[in-house]
Motif scaffolding. Structure first.
Motif, short mmCIF file in Angstrom:
data_model
loop_
_atom_site.label_atom_id
_atom_site.label_comp_id
_atom_site.label_asym_id
_atom_site.label_seq_id
_atom_site.Cartn_x
_atom_site.Cartn_y
_atom_site.Cartn_z
N MET A 1 0.85 -1.21 0.00
CA MET A 1 0.00 0.00 0.00
C MET A 1 0.88 1.25 0.00
SD MET A 1 -2.90 1.23 2.75
CE MET A 1 -1.72 1.48 4.04
N VAL A 2 0.53 2.23 -0.81
CA VAL A 2 1.29 3.47 -0.90
C VAL A 2 0.72 4.48 0.10
CG1 VAL A 2 1.99 5.37 -2.37
CG2 VAL A 2 1.82 3.07 -3.32
N VAL A 3 1.54 4.98 0.99
CA VAL A 3 1.09 5.95 1.99
C VAL A 3 1.21 7.36 1.42
CG1 VAL A 3 1.47 6.86 4.31
CG2 VAL A 3 1.92 4.44 3.83
N PRO A 4 0.13 8.15 1.44
CA PRO A 4 0.18 9.51 0.90
C PRO A 4 1.25 10.35 1.59
CG PRO A 4 -2.08 8.85 1.37
CD PRO A 4 -1.20 7.81 1.95
N LYS A 5 1.81 11.31 0.83
CA LYS A 5 2.86 12.16 1.38
C LYS A 5 2.38 12.94 2.60
CE LYS A 5 5.58 12.83 -2.85
NZ LYS A 5 6.10 13.82 -3.81
N LYS A 6 1.13 13.41 2.57
CA LYS A 6 0.60 14.19 3.69
C LYS A 6 0.56 13.35 4.95
CE LYS A 6 -2.23 17.36 0.93
NZ LYS A 6 -3.60 17.85 0.67
N LEU A 7 0.20 12.05 4.82
CA LEU A 7 0.14 11.17 5.99
C LEU A 7 1.55 10.92 6.53
CD1 LEU A 7 -1.81 9.62 7.75
CD2 LEU A 7 -1.57 7.65 6.22
N PHE B 1 4.53 25.98 11.61
CA PHE B 1 5.10 25.38 10.40
C PHE B 1 4.00 24.90 9.47
CE2 PHE B 1 6.68 21.70 8.07
CZ PHE B 1 7.85 22.18 7.52
N VAL B 2 3.02 24.20 10.04
CA VAL B 2 1.93 23.66 9.23
C VAL B 2 1.11 24.78 8.61
CG1 VAL B 2 -0.23 22.35 9.32
CG2 VAL B 2 1.78 21.50 10.52
N MET B 3 0.86 25.86 9.40
CA MET B 3 0.07 26.98 8.88
C MET B 3 0.78 27.65 7.71
SD MET B 3 -1.28 28.71 12.43
CE MET B 3 -1.96 30.14 11.59
N VAL B 4 2.08 27.83 7.83
CA VAL B 4 2.82 28.51 6.76
C VAL B 4 2.96 27.60 5.54
CG1 VAL B 4 5.00 29.65 6.13
CG2 VAL B 4 4.05 29.94 8.43
N ILE B 5 3.12 26.28 5.78
CA ILE B 5 3.14 25.34 4.66
C ILE B 5 1.80 25.37 3.92
CG2 ILE B 5 3.07 22.87 4.10
CD1 ILE B 5 5.86 23.87 4.24
N VAL C 1 8.61 28.25 0.54
CA VAL C 1 8.20 28.24 -0.87
C VAL C 1 8.78 27.02 -1.58
CG1 VAL C 1 8.42 29.45 -3.08
CG2 VAL C 1 7.89 30.74 -1.00
N LEU C 2 10.05 26.71 -1.30
CA LEU C 2 10.68 25.55 -1.92
C LEU C 2 10.01 24.25 -1.46
CD1 LEU C 2 14.44 26.57 -1.63
CD2 LEU C 2 13.03 26.58 -3.68
N ILE D 1 7.85 21.34 -3.72
CA ILE D 1 8.09 19.90 -3.73
C ILE D 1 6.83 19.13 -3.39
CG2 ILE D 1 9.38 18.03 -2.63
CD1 ILE D 1 11.66 20.07 -2.20
N LEU D 2 6.13 19.58 -2.33
CA LEU D 2 4.94 18.86 -1.87
C LEU D 2 3.76 18.98 -2.82
CD1 LEU D 2 4.95 19.72 1.96
CD2 LEU D 2 5.63 17.57 0.88
N PHE D 3 3.58 20.19 -3.39
CA PHE D 3 2.38 20.45 -4.18
C PHE D 3 2.68 20.76 -5.65
CE2 PHE D 3 1.60 22.00 0.21
CZ PHE D 3 0.69 21.02 0.59
N LYS D 4 3.93 20.52 -6.06
CA LYS D 4 4.33 20.70 -7.46
C LYS D 4 4.06 22.12 -7.97
CE LYS D 4 5.31 16.30 -7.63
NZ LYS D 4 6.72 15.84 -7.61
N GLU D 5 4.26 23.10 -7.09
CA GLU D 5 4.03 24.49 -7.49
C GLU D 5 5.24 25.01 -8.27
OE1 GLU D 5 1.00 25.96 -3.94
OE2 GLU D 5 3.07 26.70 -4.00
#
Length: 440
Positions: free
Chosen positions: A1-7, A39-43, A76-77, A81-85
């Protein structure tokens, strides 16, 4: 099973907090929890970090401000990476890149490399903030909100300064020629610990506040903004900083020229008439601006003469980026003047990074003014026109103030300078994106 990056991220943060609690106890756990939440809020939205940093940095320790501004670029970097922005680099940042390259080179070749790292880190934090702004703020409404938060913070700084006028604050001997200014008891400095530093801050913020006020169409808002800008002007008067007054005068002249030359007809008599209502202590300070009898003036002239000798001896590469190598070298020329900088930005820059470095620094400053003028002041959109005029006036004002002070020395002034640069580049980018959207 592939675990999502957010998890994966959630499990990583949970493990981090559990480790802190196990090894360091509840106090560090709470601090870590607050840090993780931030950290989570700014991400989630980097604008939260940008707005928070712009509001808080004048009131925080320099180390905290450094971490906040420096981290914005990394957020921003991380999002890219996380959201392919997509990350974009503006073509007008070339002069900044050249200045950054020279700063790095002058740090490596410095007579005191570890000392140069201090100033390199501070300016890197400013560049990181500029990078984050230009890649995060994409709409006029977001830009306007950021500027509003920035100016509200400035208003609080100004109010603290005005409050000090009534409560009284410590007056250090080096701030004043006591023999020629016996009637001066207070020079306010708000949160900056020095009235000249507070003046540098206000020279950059007041023109921006004038630009916002000028654009505002609502009479109710215009009255409020005019009152707030007036308080900032009162505060810079109370600093009794002659360099600050010269800087704000140049800023005012620049704004008038860019907005409407006809205002000069009104500005000249109003300015001269206003001198009649100034207290004697302020009039005496204005009169003493060019006085060679004033000890602070003669002190600066002596520093400039020695700095010129230093520049002649290190004209190619300078002594190293930052005030520490400058101070160390300066004291080999005279040991009875333990100064920290040259009290002149242009002499200081030439001493630190050489004549060629000064040329690149001036190229950066003047090209920034050019880009702001062409893309903002000449815009048909009145918002960008007046904000651009205020930003240009901020740059001209601090450059004029730089004739008698070094404005890239104190961390919070360095941060303020780069935030102003960030607003300029962000405004240019936002307007260009708007034009593209209209054409499509």
């Amino acid at each position: 099973m592939v675990v999502p990056k957010k998890l994966n991220f959630i499990w990583l943060m949970a493990a981090f907090l559990a480790a802190i609690y196990y090894f360091f106890g509840i106090k560090f756990f709470v601090a870590g929890l607050v840090g993780v939440c931030g950290f989570v809020m700014v991400i989630y939205d980097v604008k939260i970090g940008l707005f928070g940093a712009a509001f808080l940095y004048p009131f925080l320790p320099d180390a905290a401000g450094l971490i906040m501004l420096l981290s914005m670029g990394f957020f921003v970097l991380i999002r890219s990476i996380l959201f392919k922005e997509k990350i974009e680099v503006m073509d007008i940042t070339l002069p900044i890149g050249l200045f950054g390259f020279v700063a790095i080179f002058a740090t490596i070749t410095s007579i005191e490399p570890m000392g140069s790292l201090r100033d390199l880190a501070l300016n890197a934090a400013g560049l990181s903030f500029v990078f984050a702004m230009t890649n995060t703020i994409k709409k006029k409404s977001e830009l306007n909100a950021f500027i509003s938060v920035f100016l509200v913070s400035a208003l609080l700084v100004g109010l603290i300064g005005i409050y000090q006028r009534f409560t009284g604050v410590e007056m250090r001997p080096e701030w004043l020629d006591v023999e020629n200014n016996t009637d001066i008891a207070v020079r306010v400095y708000s949160v900056f610990q020095n009235p000249n530093i507070l003046a540098e801050y206000l020279v950059m913020l007041i023109p921006l506040a004038v630009g916002v006020t000028w654009h505002t169409k609502s009479m109710r808002k215009k009255i409020v903004f005019t009152g707030a800008t007036g308080l900032l002007l009162v505060c810079i008067l109370l600093t009794l900083s002659r360099g600050g007054w010269v800087g704000i005068a140049f800023a005012a002249l620049t704004f008038i020229i860019l907005v409407d030359l006809r205002l000069l007809i009104l500005a000249i008599p109003v300015g001269l008439g206003g001198l009649m209502f100034l207290p004697d202590q302020m009039l005496n300070r204005i009169i003493s601006i060019g006085s060679t009898v004033d000890s602070s003036n003669s002190y600066r002239i002596k520093i400039w003469e020695i700095t010129m000798n230093l520049i002649r001896d290190h004209k190619v590469g300078g002594v190293g980026f930052g005030y520490i190598p400058f101070k160390k070298t300066f004291e080999t020329y005279i040991r009875t003047m333990p100064i920290y900088h040259a009290h002149n930005t242009y002499l200081e820059v030439a001493a630190e990074i050489g004549i060629a470095g000064l040329f690149i620094f001036m190229l950066f400053m003047l090209s920034t003014l050019k880009y702001a003028y062409i893309n903002l002041v000449k815009s048909e959109d009145k918002y960008y026109k007046y904000i651009g005029a205020g930003l240009c006036a901020s740059i001209v004002g601090i450059m004029a103030h730089g004739l008698v002070e070094h404005f890239l020395y104190i961390p919070r002034i360095i941060f303020t300078f780069w935030i102003i640069i960030g607003i300029i580049f962000t405004a240019i980018k936002v307007q260009k994106n708007e034009k593209i959207e209209i054409q499509n």
